[in-house]
Write a protein that holds these residues in place. Structure first.
Motif, PDB file in Angstrom:
ATOM      1  N   LEU A 163      36.156 -29.187  37.790  1.00 25.92           N
ATOM      2  CA  LEU A 163      36.097 -27.725  37.748  1.00 25.92           C
ATOM      3  C   LEU A 163      37.372 -27.135  38.312  1.00 25.92           C
ATOM      4  O   LEU A 163      37.837 -27.557  39.387  1.00 25.92           O
ATOM      5  N   ASP A 164      37.949 -26.179  37.603  1.00 28.52           N
ATOM      6  CA  ASP A 164      38.998 -25.329  38.173  1.00 28.52           C
ATOM      7  C   ASP A 164      38.287 -24.091  38.692  1.00 28.52           C
ATOM      8  O   ASP A 164      37.901 -23.218  37.915  1.00 28.52           O
ATOM      9  N   PRO A 165      38.080 -23.990  40.028  1.00 28.61           N
ATOM     10  CA  PRO A 165      37.257 -22.896  40.558  1.00 28.61           C
ATOM     11  C   PRO A 165      37.959 -21.544  40.571  1.00 28.61           C
ATOM     12  O   PRO A 165      37.328 -20.540  40.901  1.00 28.61           O
ATOM     13  N   VAL A 166      39.234 -21.517  40.213  1.00 26.03           N
ATOM     14  CA  VAL A 166      39.943 -20.241  40.097  1.00 26.03           C
ATOM     15  C   VAL A 166      39.833 -19.731  38.665  1.00 26.03           C
ATOM     16  O   VAL A 166      39.394 -18.604  38.415  1.00 26.03           O
ATOM     17  N   ALA A 167      40.204 -20.576  37.701  1.00 23.05           N
ATOM     18  CA  ALA A 167      40.105 -20.190  36.289  1.00 23.05           C
ATOM     19  C   ALA A 167      38.669 -20.279  35.783  1.00 23.05           C
ATOM     20  O   ALA A 167      38.351 -19.748  34.722  1.00 23.05           O
ATOM     21  N   MET A 168      37.789 -20.958  36.549  1.00 22.38           N
ATOM     22  CA  MET A 168      36.392 -21.178  36.156  1.00 22.38           C
ATOM     23  C   MET A 168      36.323 -21.870  34.803  1.00 22.38           C
ATOM     24  O   MET A 168      35.681 -21.419  33.851  1.00 22.38           O
ATOM     25  N   THR A 169      37.014 -23.018  34.718  1.00 22.63           N
ATOM     26  CA  THR A 169      37.002 -23.833  33.515  1.00 22.63           C
ATOM     27  C   THR A 169      36.680 -25.278  33.887  1.00 22.63           C
ATOM     28  O   THR A 169      36.959 -25.726  35.010  1.00 22.63           O
ATOM     29  N   LEU A 170      36.078 -25.989  32.940  1.00 26.74           N
ATOM     30  CA  LEU A 170      35.833 -27.418  33.083  1.00 26.74           C
ATOM     31  C   LEU A 170      36.889 -28.173  32.281  1.00 26.74           C
ATOM     32  O   LEU A 170      37.226 -27.796  31.155  1.00 26.74           O
ATOM     33  N   ASP A 171      37.416 -29.256  32.867  1.00 25.98           N
ATOM     34  CA  ASP A 171      38.445 -30.056  32.209  1.00 25.98           C
ATOM     35  C   ASP A 171      37.764 -31.052  31.279  1.00 25.98           C
ATOM     36  O   ASP A 171      37.144 -32.016  31.718  1.00 25.98           O
ATOM     37  N   MET A 172      37.900 -30.822  29.970  1.00 26.47           N
ATOM     38  CA  MET A 172      37.215 -31.640  28.982  1.00 26.47           C
ATOM     39  C   MET A 172      37.838 -33.016  28.821  1.00 26.47           C
ATOM     40  O   MET A 172      37.250 -33.901  28.185  1.00 26.47           O
ATOM     41  N   ASN A 173      39.022 -33.205  29.398  1.00 22.65           N
ATOM     42  CA  ASN A 173      39.763 -34.452  29.199  1.00 22.65           C
ATOM     43  C   ASN A 173      39.993 -35.232  30.483  1.00 22.65           C
ATOM     44  O   ASN A 173      40.709 -36.237  30.468  1.00 22.65           O
ATOM     45  N   ASP A 174      39.401 -34.809  31.579  1.00 19.44           N
ATOM     46  CA  ASP A 174      39.489 -35.565  32.825  1.00 19.44           C
ATOM     47  C   ASP A 174      38.353 -36.585  32.806  1.00 19.44           C
ATOM     48  O   ASP A 174      37.185 -36.239  32.980  1.00 19.44           O
ATOM     49  N   ILE A 175      38.703 -37.842  32.619  1.00 21.48           N
ATOM     50  CA  ILE A 175      37.695 -38.893  32.430  1.00 21.48           C
ATOM     51  C   ILE A 175      37.555 -39.782  33.662  1.00 21.48           C
ATOM     52  O   ILE A 175      37.050 -40.907  33.556  1.00 21.48           O
ATOM     53  N   GLN A 176      37.963 -39.272  34.836  1.00 17.50           N
ATOM     54  CA  GLN A 176      37.851 -40.087  36.041  1.00 17.50           C
ATOM     55  C   GLN A 176      36.412 -40.545  36.282  1.00 17.50           C
ATOM     56  O   GLN A 176      36.176 -41.662  36.735  1.00 17.50           O
ATOM     57  N   PHE A 177      35.439 -39.667  35.967  1.00 18.99           N
ATOM     58  CA  PHE A 177      34.037 -39.998  36.179  1.00 18.99           C
ATOM     59  C   PHE A 177      33.278 -40.048  34.851  1.00 18.99           C
ATOM     60  O   PHE A 177      32.129 -39.635  34.756  1.00 18.99           O
ATOM     61  N   ALA A 178      33.950 -40.553  33.819  1.00 17.12           N
ATOM     62  CA  ALA A 178      33.344 -40.721  32.499  1.00 17.12           C
ATOM     63  C   ALA A 178      33.428 -42.191  32.104  1.00 17.12           C
ATOM     64  O   ALA A 178      34.328 -42.918  32.522  1.00 17.12           O
ATOM     65  N   THR A 179      32.474 -42.612  31.291  1.00 18.54           N
ATOM     66  CA  THR A 179      32.429 -43.992  30.805  1.00 18.54           C
ATOM     67  C   THR A 179      32.344 -43.972  29.293  1.00 18.54           C
ATOM     68  O   THR A 179      31.491 -43.262  28.722  1.00 18.54           O
ATOM     69  N   SER A 180      33.204 -44.746  28.637  1.00 13.37           N
ATOM     70  CA  SER A 180      33.235 -44.770  27.178  1.00 13.37           C
ATOM     71  C   SER A 180      32.861 -46.146  26.653  1.00 13.37           C
ATOM     72  O   SER A 180      33.208 -47.179  27.242  1.00 13.37           O
ATOM     73  N   THR A 181      32.135 -46.143  25.542  1.00 12.97           N
ATOM     74  CA  THR A 181      31.862 -47.371  24.809  1.00 12.97           C
ATOM     75  C   THR A 181      32.504 -47.235  23.432  1.00 12.97           C
ATOM     76  O   THR A 181      32.388 -46.196  22.778  1.00 12.97           O
ATOM     77  N   GLY A 182      33.192 -48.294  23.011  1.00 14.62           N
ATOM     78  CA  GLY A 182      33.907 -48.246  21.746  1.00 14.62           C
ATOM     79  C   GLY A 182      35.231 -47.520  21.888  1.00 14.62           C
ATOM     80  O   GLY A 182      35.605 -47.036  22.963  1.00 14.62           O
ATOM     81  N   SER A 183      35.940 -47.425  20.779  1.00 13.81           N
ATOM     82  CA  SER A 183      37.223 -46.721  20.747  1.00 13.81           C
ATOM     83  C   SER A 183      37.651 -46.579  19.297  1.00 13.81           C
ATOM     84  O   SER A 183      37.069 -47.183  18.390  1.00 13.81           O
ATOM     85  N   ILE A 184      38.667 -45.749  19.090  1.00 16.06           N
ATOM     86  CA  ILE A 184      39.225 -45.556  17.746  1.00 16.06           C
ATOM     87  C   ILE A 184      40.713 -45.874  17.846  1.00 16.06           C
ATOM     88  O   ILE A 184      41.560 -44.969  17.998  1.00 16.06           O
ATOM     89  N   PRO A 185      41.071 -47.180  17.798  1.00 15.96           N
ATOM     90  CA  PRO A 185      42.474 -47.567  18.001  1.00 15.96           C
ATOM     91  C   PRO A 185      43.422 -46.934  16.992  1.00 15.96           C
ATOM     92  O   PRO A 185      44.566 -46.612  17.330  1.00 15.96           O
ATOM     93  N   GLY A 186      42.949 -46.749  15.757  1.00 16.58           N
ATOM     94  CA  GLY A 186      43.829 -46.173  14.743  1.00 16.58           C
ATOM     95  C   GLY A 186      44.286 -44.777  15.090  1.00 16.58           C
ATOM     96  O   GLY A 186      45.333 -44.311  14.603  1.00 16.58           O
TER      97      GLY A 186
END
Length: 408
Positions: free
Chosen positions: A127-150
């Motif tokens: 969270l950016d508590p000043v702009a009040m936005t969520l960072d859609m690309n901060d994956i520090q606490f995200a887990t992914s399965t699979g990928s799209i190497p191409g």
């Protein structure tokens, strides 16, 4: 006074002795004056650090104040102590919201790109508590399965739903779920791409967004920044769980519905109370002349269960009683109760319920019961006021069942 900073590798204990007149004790001379001034400055600095820790709106502010990172803190939107939220502060001083997890919650995906797919689940979002936005690309606490190497794509952005299955397909899905947090989503989603289809729907008072998207290839994703807004809590229990400052008034939202605000006093117990009118003749109850004893109770606040939508007629935390009926072990009259033991078919007992000043109206019913009982009740002011009378030998008029209320 002594002021302590837990990070004593950077600062030391500061002890300042004051004379009765407020002058600092110390040796005379220029060097002692300079030392005294330095100590005064450090004391002010330490006080500022502690004050900031109590009203900080971001982890960055706490880190700048010397507070340890890598832990959970209670922060306050805009530095307003009436707007608490819980955040995880990472070692860099970034602010994260912990998300509800489980099947179908807080995930994103992009499917079937040359036979490869990626699905990402999110346990925390930055969270950016000043702009009040969520960072859609901060994956520090995200887990992914699979990928799209191409595509060099190893995660799906928060809120993203896409596929390359077929023209106008929309098998890609995503979910944003902020329930349990005092934030709602303000952002909009858009669908774009080649032969694209899909869309997004908001629910749970804008705290949940479900999206579908796809095509050949197509995607539904956030249009611009993922903006959020502080919407508060549905109950004082939620405020307490978030670490909010208690024993004060809050603006709450019934069932987290932004169109249904109400003011409540949040007690340290986490219970929710409505403040009542204390004008003469308002919000009192009584039972009279039981073997020569009587009790009258006045109510300044009444406890609300905002889920069951009922008032607790026996919570006397903010009620004051005069008299008592020892033979009945009765030392208060329940909220809305009117009774007496004066004589057969008497009705000198009175009560008043007055919810004016709150948005709630009374939907409960009253009944008159007892021996040789008589009495009744009347509603007025659009069901926000109920006056009752009751008595007998002995008789009472009181709420039938729960004192149910509604938000019109």
């Amino acid at each position: 006074m002594t002021i302590f900073n837990p990070d004593n590798s950077k600062r030391r204990y500061l002890s300042v002795s004051l004379l009765a007149g407020g002058v600092l004790l110390g040796a005379c001379g220029p060097s002692s004056v300079a030392q005294t001034q330095q100590e005064e400055d450090e004391v002010v600095d330490e006080v500022g650090i502690q004050a900031m820790a109590l009203t900080a709106n971001s982890c960055a502010n706490l880190k700048a104040a010397g507070q340890p990172m890598g832990r959970t803190y209670t922060l306050f939107a805009g530095g307003d102590t009436r707007k608490p939220f819980i955040a995880w502060c990472d070692t860099d001083g970034d602010t994260y919201l912990s998300l509800p997890t489980g099947s179908g919650r807080n995930f994103s995906q992009y499917l079937q790109v040359e036979g490869t797919s990626v699905t990402t689940t999110w346990s925390k979002v930055r969270l950016d508590p000043v702009a009040m936005t969520l960072d859609m690309n901060d994956i520090q606490f995200a887990t992914s399965t699979g990928s799209i190497p191409g595509w060099n794509k190893y995660y799906a952005a928060y809120g993203e739903a896409g596929d390359c299955v077929a023209p106008y397909s929309s098998t890609g899905k995503s979910n944003v779920d902020l329930r349990g947090l005092p934030f709602a989503v303000s952002a909009a989603w858009k669908t774009e791409g080649y032969a694209a289809a899909g869309g997004a729907t908001k629910s749970a008072n804008d705290q949940v967004v479900n999206a579908t998207g796809g095509g050949h290839c197509g995607v539904t994703s956030v249009n611009g920044a993922l903006t959020v807004r502080y919407v508060g809590f549905p109950s004082c229990a939620a405020v307490a769980a978030a670490g909010g400052t208690l024993n004060q008034d809050y603006t709450l939202y019934l069932n987290s519905d932004l169109t249904k605000p109400f003011t409540a006093y949040c007690h340290s117990s986490g219970n929710t109370y409505l403040s009542l009118s204390t004008a003469a003749g308002s919000n009192f109850s009584q039972y009279l002349e039981v073997e020569g004893t009587s009790v009258t109770t006045t109510w300044s606040k009444v406890r609300l269960d905002p889920v069951a939508m009922k008032l607790d007629i026996n919570d006397t935390r903010f009620a004051t009683s005069t008299g008592g009926i020892p033979s009945w072990n009765k030392y208060y009259a329940a909220f809305g109760e009117a009774g007496d033991c004066v004589a057969p078919y008497s009705s000198t007992g009175k009560s008043n319920v007055d919810l004016r000043g709150t948005p709630f109206v009374v939907t409960a019913a009253w009944a008159t019961t007892g021996y040789d009982a008589v009495g009744g009740y009347t509603r007025s002011f659009n069901d926000q006021v109920v006056n009752a009378t009751g008595g007998g030998h002995c008789g009472v008029t009181a709420v039938t069942g729960d004192m149910v209320v509604r938000y019109p």
